[in-house]
Design an enzyme around this catalytic site. Sequence first.
Site, PDB file in Angstrom:
ATOM      1  N   ASP A  17       1.076   0.639   1.977  1.00 19.08           N
ATOM      2  CA  ASP A  17       0.294   1.054   3.150  1.00 19.08           C
ATOM      3  C   ASP A  17       1.137   0.994   4.428  1.00 19.08           C
ATOM      4  O   ASP A  17       2.012   0.136   4.563  1.00 19.08           O
ATOM      5  CB  ASP A  17      -0.936   0.147   3.289  1.00 19.08           C
ATOM      6  CG  ASP A  17      -1.993   0.746   4.198  1.00 19.08           C
ATOM      7  OD1 ASP A  17      -1.912   1.956   4.502  1.00 19.08           O
ATOM      8  OD2 ASP A  17      -2.913   0.004   4.594  1.00 19.08           O
ATOM      9  N   ASN A  65      -8.850   8.910  -0.120  1.00 18.21           N
ATOM     10  CA  ASN A  65      -7.872   9.634   0.704  1.00 18.21           C
ATOM     11  C   ASN A  65      -8.140  11.144   0.754  1.00 18.21           C
ATOM     12  O   ASN A  65      -7.616  11.840   1.633  1.00 18.21           O
ATOM     13  CB  ASN A  65      -6.431   9.376   0.245  1.00 18.21           C
ATOM     14  CG  ASN A  65      -5.929   7.972   0.521  1.00 18.21           C
ATOM     15  OD1 ASN A  65      -5.120   7.430  -0.236  1.00 18.21           O
ATOM     16  ND2 ASN A  65      -6.391   7.358   1.604  1.00 18.21           N
TER      17      ASN A  65
END
Length: 238
Positions: A17, A65
């Site tokens: 991330d 996502n």
Amino acid sequence: MSDHPSRPPQHVAIIMDGNGRWARQRSLSRLEGHHQGSAVAQDIVAAAAQMGIPYLTLYAFSSENWRRDSAEVSGLMTLLQHSLETKADELHEKGVRLKVIGERDALPHAILKTIEKVEDQTKENTRITLQMAISYGSRAEIVHAAKSLAEKVRDRRLNPEDITEQLFSDHLYTAGVPDLDLFIRTSGEHRISNYLLWQLSYAELVFVDKLWPDFTPEDFKEAIATYNTRERRFGTAA
Ligand code: IPE
Ligand code: IPE
Ligand code: MG
């Protein structure tokens, strides 16, 4: 039942991330952050293979996502396909077996074909299994497993009383892969984000402040060293 402290983790899973924030810090596009992140992922796969870690799972794209803007989503799909395509031979030579976990039906046809090709090319490799989580969400995975068990019961191929934890595991995308020992998330976020909820029941959690594109094999080794200081008890008395 506690593990010997110096025993290397069998299965490490990472939430890679921070690509977007890394790019923003440099006034680059988010996609440039993802490009850098992809190069780092390749280094970490090589480091894990070198360290003798048999299973590595990398979160590349979550089922959530898909909610990002369409340019970022299509840029990510192109990047994933391109890196699988161009790195396939190198992965194969390093003894990597690639396995993609996630909802395949949601993926564009071209990337699906590439995934199938690389999975087939590398299927006999035994040095390290690399699970790439693409269009992956843990709750969807659990529902998928529940459905396939329900279908077997409906078709009288399975008795409900024969459903065990092991059988349930065998119906997840990760069938045949041991549960996580170590979970790593970069970028300072302290959450699981729908990743491997079943498989991480007894994982050790390590959170790293660095953004993923800044993460190095040294940082990876440090996370493993942190893991090795943890006393795993699996419910037994201290
Ligand atoms: C991780 O980086 C990569 C993907 C989720 C595809 P992000 O894109 O989430 O980066 P941040 O969290 O916005 O910085
Ligand atoms: C998790 O990161 C998914 C990947 C790294 C691929 P996100 O950046 O999407 O997670 P949230 O939205 O911050 O929880
Ligand atoms: Mg993020």
